[in-house]
Enzyme design. Structure first.
Site, PDB file in Angstrom:
ATOM      1  N   ARG A   7       0.813  -1.245   0.000  1.00 28.03           N
ATOM      2  CA  ARG A   7       0.000   0.000   0.000  1.00 28.03           C
ATOM      3  C   ARG A   7       0.837   1.281   0.000  1.00 28.03           C
ATOM      4  NH1 ARG A   7      -3.124  -3.319   3.116  1.00 28.03           N
ATOM      5  NH2 ARG A   7      -4.956  -4.016   1.992  1.00 28.03           N
TER       6      ARG A   7
ATOM      7  N   LYS B  52       2.997  11.144 -11.987  1.00 26.99           N
ATOM      8  CA  LYS B  52       2.224  10.181 -12.790  1.00 26.99           C
ATOM      9  C   LYS B  52       3.059   8.920 -12.987  1.00 26.99           C
ATOM     10  CE  LYS B  52       0.037  11.674 -16.525  1.00 26.99           C
ATOM     11  NZ  LYS B  52      -0.270  12.581 -17.659  1.00 26.99           N
TER      12      LYS B  52
ATOM     13  N   GLU C  10      11.264  16.734 -25.618  1.00 27.86           N
ATOM     14  CA  GLU C  10      10.456  17.152 -24.462  1.00 27.86           C
ATOM     15  C   GLU C  10      10.886  18.540 -23.981  1.00 27.86           C
ATOM     16  OE1 GLU C  10       7.814  15.622 -23.400  1.00 27.86           O
ATOM     17  OE2 GLU C  10       8.040  13.543 -24.068  1.00 27.86           O
TER      18      GLU C  10
ATOM     19  N   LYS D 299       7.607  22.346 -16.224  1.00 30.77           N
ATOM     20  CA  LYS D 299       6.800  21.203 -15.787  1.00 30.77           C
ATOM     21  C   LYS D 299       6.271  21.449 -14.362  1.00 30.77           C
ATOM     22  CE  LYS D 299       5.639  16.637 -15.568  1.00 30.77           C
ATOM     23  NZ  LYS D 299       5.654  15.351 -16.154  1.00 30.77           N
TER      24      LYS D 299
ATOM     25  N   GLU E  69      -4.236  16.360 -12.735  1.00 25.19           N
ATOM     26  CA  GLU E  69      -4.630  16.439 -14.138  1.00 25.19           C
ATOM     27  C   GLU E  69      -6.132  16.591 -14.315  1.00 25.19           C
ATOM     28  OE1 GLU E  69      -3.196  13.262 -16.664  1.00 25.19           O
ATOM     29  OE2 GLU E  69      -2.786  14.719 -18.229  1.00 25.19           O
TER      30      GLU E  69
ATOM     31  N   ARG F 263      -3.195  20.724 -16.523  1.00 25.98           N
ATOM     32  CA  ARG F 263      -2.043  19.841 -16.708  1.00 25.98           C
ATOM     33  C   ARG F 263      -2.044  19.181 -18.076  1.00 25.98           C
ATOM     34  NH1 ARG F 263       0.528  15.901 -12.169  1.00 25.98           N
ATOM     35  NH2 ARG F 263       1.933  14.755 -13.510  1.00 25.98           N
TER      36      ARG F 263
ATOM     37  N   ASN G 196       0.497  17.498 -22.524  1.00 28.63           N
ATOM     38  CA  ASN G 196       0.297  16.483 -23.563  1.00 28.63           C
ATOM     39  C   ASN G 196       0.488  17.045 -24.968  1.00 28.63           C
ATOM     40  OD1 ASN G 196      -0.210  14.354 -21.815  1.00 28.63           O
ATOM     41  ND2 ASN G 196      -2.325  15.018 -21.530  1.00 28.63           N
TER      42      ASN G 196
ATOM     43  N   HIS H 173       1.336  14.775 -27.739  1.00 31.88           N
ATOM     44  CA  HIS H 173       1.178  13.405 -27.252  1.00 31.88           C
ATOM     45  C   HIS H 173      -0.032  12.680 -27.840  1.00 31.88           C
ATOM     46  CE1 HIS H 173       4.349  14.521 -24.592  1.00 31.88           C
ATOM     47  NE2 HIS H 173       4.336  13.361 -23.972  1.00 31.88           N
TER      48      HIS H 173
ATOM     49  N   HIS I  97       1.316   9.414 -29.179  1.00 31.76           N
ATOM     50  CA  HIS I  97       0.984   8.071 -28.670  1.00 31.76           C
ATOM     51  C   HIS I  97       0.426   7.192 -29.786  1.00 31.76           C
ATOM     52  CE1 HIS I  97       0.695   9.103 -24.114  1.00 31.76           C
ATOM     53  NE2 HIS I  97       1.924   8.943 -24.538  1.00 31.76           N
TER      54      HIS I  97
ATOM     55  N   HIS J 232       9.446   7.316 -27.734  1.00 26.90           N
ATOM     56  CA  HIS J 232       8.424   8.227 -27.230  1.00 26.90           C
ATOM     57  C   HIS J 232       8.741   9.681 -27.651  1.00 26.90           C
ATOM     58  CE1 HIS J 232       5.440   9.831 -24.453  1.00 26.90           C
ATOM     59  NE2 HIS J 232       6.365  10.656 -23.995  1.00 26.90           N
TER      60      HIS J 232
HETATM   61  N1  LIG Z   1       5.148   9.778 -15.949  1.00 23.20           N
HETATM   62  C1  LIG Z   1       5.205  10.772 -16.779  1.00 23.20           C
HETATM   63  O1  LIG Z   1       4.764  11.877 -16.477  1.00 23.20           O
HETATM   64  C2  LIG Z   1       5.832  10.556 -18.130  1.00 23.20           C
HETATM   65  C3  LIG Z   1       6.128  11.660 -18.942  1.00 23.20           C
HETATM   66  C4  LIG Z   1       6.778  11.425 -20.146  1.00 23.20           C
HETATM   67  C5  LIG Z   1       7.112  10.144 -20.535  1.00 23.20           C
HETATM   68  N2  LIG Z   1       6.798   9.087 -19.730  1.00 23.20           N
HETATM   69  C6  LIG Z   1       7.141   7.719 -20.092  1.00 23.20           C
HETATM   70  O2  LIG Z   1       8.547   7.620 -20.172  1.00 23.20           O
HETATM   71  C7  LIG Z   1       8.874   6.517 -21.022  1.00 23.20           C
HETATM   72  C8  LIG Z   1      10.019   6.897 -21.926  1.00 23.20           C
HETATM   73  O3  LIG Z   1      11.145   7.177 -21.130  1.00 23.20           O
HETATM   74  P1  LIG Z   1      12.606   7.190 -21.744  1.00 23.20           P
HETATM   75  O4  LIG Z   1      12.608   7.921 -23.004  1.00 23.20           O
HETATM   76  O5  LIG Z   1      13.504   7.659 -20.659  1.00 23.20           O
HETATM   77  O6  LIG Z   1      12.854   5.668 -22.134  1.00 23.20           O
HETATM   78  P2  LIG Z   1      13.545   4.434 -21.390  1.00 23.20           P
HETATM   79  O7  LIG Z   1      13.290   4.472 -19.948  1.00 23.20           O
HETATM   80  O8  LIG Z   1      13.114   3.236 -22.122  1.00 23.20           O
HETATM   81  O9  LIG Z   1      15.094   4.675 -21.642  1.00 23.20           O
HETATM   82  C9  LIG Z   1      15.601   4.601 -22.933  1.00 23.20           C
HETATM   83  C10 LIG Z   1      16.793   3.651 -23.016  1.00 23.20           C
HETATM   84  O10 LIG Z   1      17.926   4.293 -22.490  1.00 23.20           O
HETATM   85  C11 LIG Z   1      18.577   3.451 -21.534  1.00 23.20           C
HETATM   86  N3  LIG Z   1      19.211   4.352 -20.569  1.00 23.20           N
HETATM   87  C12 LIG Z   1      18.623   5.086 -19.617  1.00 23.20           C
HETATM   88  N4  LIG Z   1      19.518   5.884 -19.022  1.00 23.20           N
HETATM   89  C13 LIG Z   1      20.710   5.632 -19.578  1.00 23.20           C
HETATM   90  C14 LIG Z   1      22.023   6.161 -19.391  1.00 23.20           C
HETATM   91  N5  LIG Z   1      22.261   7.160 -18.548  1.00 23.20           N
HETATM   92  N6  LIG Z   1      23.017   5.641 -20.137  1.00 23.20           N
HETATM   93  C15 LIG Z   1      22.768   4.658 -21.054  1.00 23.20           C
HETATM   94  N7  LIG Z   1      21.555   4.150 -21.298  1.00 23.20           N
HETATM   95  C16 LIG Z   1      20.532   4.637 -20.573  1.00 23.20           C
HETATM   96  C17 LIG Z   1      17.450   2.605 -20.993  1.00 23.20           C
HETATM   97  O11 LIG Z   1      17.932   1.413 -20.456  1.00 23.20           O
HETATM   98  C18 LIG Z   1      16.613   2.379 -22.223  1.00 23.20           C
HETATM   99  O12 LIG Z   1      17.133   1.309 -22.967  1.00 23.20           O
HETATM  100  C19 LIG Z   1       7.602   6.163 -21.762  1.00 23.20           C
HETATM  101  O13 LIG Z   1       7.096   4.963 -21.249  1.00 23.20           O
HETATM  102  C20 LIG Z   1       6.663   7.299 -21.445  1.00 23.20           C
HETATM  103  O14 LIG Z   1       5.306   6.905 -21.436  1.00 23.20           O
HETATM  104  C21 LIG Z   1       6.174   9.286 -18.535  1.00 23.20           C
END
Ligand SMILES: NC(=O)c1ccc[n+]([C@@H]2O[C@H](COP(=O)([O-])OP(=O)(O)OC[C@H]3O[C@@H](n4cnc5c(N)ncnc54)[C@H](O)[C@@H]3O)[C@@H](O)[C@H]2O)c1
Length: 541
Positions: free
Chosen positions: A310, A332, A374, A409, A419, A423, A427, A430, A434, A446
């Site tokens: 929890r 989120k 971003e 942000k 949201e 907020r 997007n 997005h 998406h 992404h």
């Molecule tokens: N929660 C939120 O508000 C929010 C906002 C935007 C995006 N997201 C989510 O974030 C995700 C995308 O995140 P991302 O782009 O970071 O992708 P990711 O987490 O898949 O990372 C991309 C790749 O880089 C590698 N990596 C990470 N850090 C590294 C480093 N310092 N050195 C070498 N390799 C490294 C990872 O292992 C992975 O293979 C999506 O699922 C998206 O939906 C969430």
């Protein structure tokens, strides 16, 4: 650090500044100065009396004078008044000769402590608990802007002094103690957290975690790519903090729980596997969870931290540019289902976000570009100067870019934490993004999908007369210059529409679009005709 550097203890009323400061001074064998007490001595009257007869302005003037006298490092422990450092001049004066540690406590604890205190002017009001919460909320951004915090809720004076001394000890041994991370506050009513940004911040995690609480254990959750690169360093920082004489023993042998890297593993089955790893490591409800990785690790770990037993406290340690500027802040969390992205999740605010831009050295160039998308988004939503820098291709100071994008942000998240309205501006790009990500079977990253999504949103805005055509051109040109894709992939417009229609950002039967109206300004639109969207998609090259 200069050995005579003053140790300054600040914080809201009831956090224990004076008692903790006095105890710390005694243990360090230093002289103790309480700015409120100094003023009382000089005037020969109590603070409530000064407030009542001379007014707050007169008191603040005396306070400023005292601060001007305490600018030199003099081996002191200084406890300030509750709002002394709310004045930037006072803060600059005291920081010139010392390092500040801010004491915090939750409002419930403060009300309990202050309920038995006498003499504070505010407590004469029968509605004081309500006023206290409002005042705390108002001042929270300032308290959260100090990188070093000690939460004194549920601690004795002696335990709080241990924590302050633990922090102080590490500050003294930190070779780069003069380049402390910058703290950006995320104030959410009378609580909140800080986003710390600084080169080398990874090595600060132990002391920062120890100051937050006394966890019974700790787990670092990371993925198969990031864990071999950085988990050892984070574990060492935690172990270091645990080994200090006043250390938090629960951090001594952090569990490393891992998941396979990549969006395809952002699933409930990964979550189940992580629960199993935490259970096998005997982590209980008093444990701390650290998310070390990109947005995927952050989202999955956040969901695990929100739900395992929890809920456990969470520290986000983003390692991709995208996660640093976007996913680690705002709370989120969640996972994908076979039917679409992020369909299951929870709001889970972290206790702290620690951003160390130096880990970007190992990030593949394509992932770096995805993060830049971003940052462009942040510029378009709310920071024209940030956008202009990206437009000129100036990427030399990445910490600055992160700082500015995170600030956008934070501003949005603070205005709408769950949201329910504004907020949604985050997007931008997005809704299309998406859909394209799903259609590409996640071969598009992404950030890349969001870049194309922003191009489409900008063209749509221009077509609907919501922005100047030049605005759309500038957005597209900036993304192109940064090496991001701007060309809409060759999917039929109807297929993109259908993919968008199954996205959860749909409002009732209508699709919702975030459209740029100028650089630094966006609008949420629920009334965009389907025909206009299809036209833009069909004419896109
Ligand atoms: N929660 C939120 O508000 C929010 C906002 C935007 C995006 N997201 C989510 O974030 C995700 C995308 O995140 P991302 O782009 O970071 O992708 P990711 O987490 O898949 O990372 C991309 C790749 O880089 C590698 N990596 C990470 N850090 C590294 C480093 N310092 N050195 C070498 N390799 C490294 C990872 O292992 C992975 O293979 C999506 O699922 C998206 O939906 C969430």
């Amino acid at each position: 650090m200069n050995p005579a550097t003053n140790l300054i203890v600040t914080g809201f009323m009831g956090t224990g500044k004076t008692a903790v400061g006095r105890e710390v001074a005694a243990r360090l064998g230093r002289e103790f100065v309480d700015t409120d007490h100094l003023i009382e001595q000089r005037v020969g009257r109590s603070i409530p009396d000064i407030f009542e007869h001379d007014g707050e302005a007169a008191f603040r003037a005396m306070e400023a004078e005292v601060c001007r006298e305490l600018t030199r490092p003099r081996n002191l422990v200084i406890a300030t008044g509750g709002w002394t450092l709310g004045n930037p001049d006072n803060r600059a004066a005291l920081e010139a000769g010392g390092k500040v540690i801010c004491l915090r406590a939750d409002s419930r604890t403060l009300i309990e402590r202050l309920g038995s205190a006498q003499g504070r002017p505010m407590l004469r009001d029968p509605h004081w608990p309500w006023r206290l919460r409002a005042l705390l909320a108002q001042r929270m951004p300032t308290y959260l802007s100090f990188p070093f915090q000690v939460n004194t809720s549920r601690l004795t004076i002696g335990q709080a002094a241990d924590r302050v001394l633990g922090l102080w000890d590490i500050l003294n041994h930190q070779t780069d103690a003069d380049s402390v991370p910058l703290a950006l506050p995320v104030a959410l009513d009378d609580t909140g957290y800080s986003v710390l940004i600084g080169h080398g911040a990874l090595d600060w995690i132990g002391v920062l975690a120890a100051a937050l609480g006394r966890p019974t254990g700790a787990a670092i959750i990371s993925d198969s790519t990031v864990a071999p690169l950085y988990a050892r360093r984070v574990a060492a920082a935690l172990e270091h903090a645990a080994a200090a004489p006043t250390g938090a023993t629960g951090l001594a042998t952090p569990l490393l729980a891992t998941m396979p890297a990549g969006e395809t593993h952002k699933t409930l089955s990964t979550v189940t596997d992580l629960y199993a790893q935490l259970l096998a490591g005997k982590l209980d409800r008093g444990a701390l969870v650290l998310a070390l990785g990109g947005g995927v690790v952050g989202d999955v770990t956040g969901f695990v931290a929100a739900t395992y037993m929890r809920g456990l406290p969470l520290i986000q340690v983003p390692t991709t540019l995208l996660a640093m500027v976007d996913s680690s802040v705002g709370g989120k969390t969640g996972v994908d289902l076979p039917f679409g992205k992020n369909l299951v999740g929870a709001f889970k605010q972290p206790e702290l976000v620690v951003v160390d831009p130096s880990v970007l050295a190992t990030l593949p160039a394509a992932e770096m570009r995805a993060g830049l998308a971003e940052i462009v988004k942040a510029g378009v939503i709310g920071d024209p100067a940030l956008f202009e820098r990206l437009e000129q291709g100036r990427l030399d100071d990445v910490a600055w870019l992160i700082h500015r994008a995170v600030a956008v942000k934070i501003e949005v998240v603070q205005s709408d934490p769950f949201e329910q309205g504004r907020r949604a501006v985050l997007n931008l790009g997005h809704t299309f993004g998406h859909a394209l990500e799903t259609l590409s079977d996640f071969r598009l990253r992404h950030g890349e999908a969001v870049a194309i999504g922003m191009v489409i949103a900008a063209r749509l805005a221009a077509r609907l007369g919501r922005c100047q055509p030049e605005t759309a051109t500038r957005i597209e040109a900036a993304l192109y210059r940064l090496g991001l894709p701007t060309k809409v992939p060759d999917y039929p417009a109807e297929a993109i529409w259908a993919a968008m229609a199954s996205d959860k950002k749909k409002q009732g039967n209508r699709l919702r679009f975030v459209l740029p109206t100028a650089i630094g300004q966006v609008a949420i639109c629920d009334d965009v005709p389907r025909s206009a969207v299809l036209e833009v998609l069909e004419t896109a090259e």
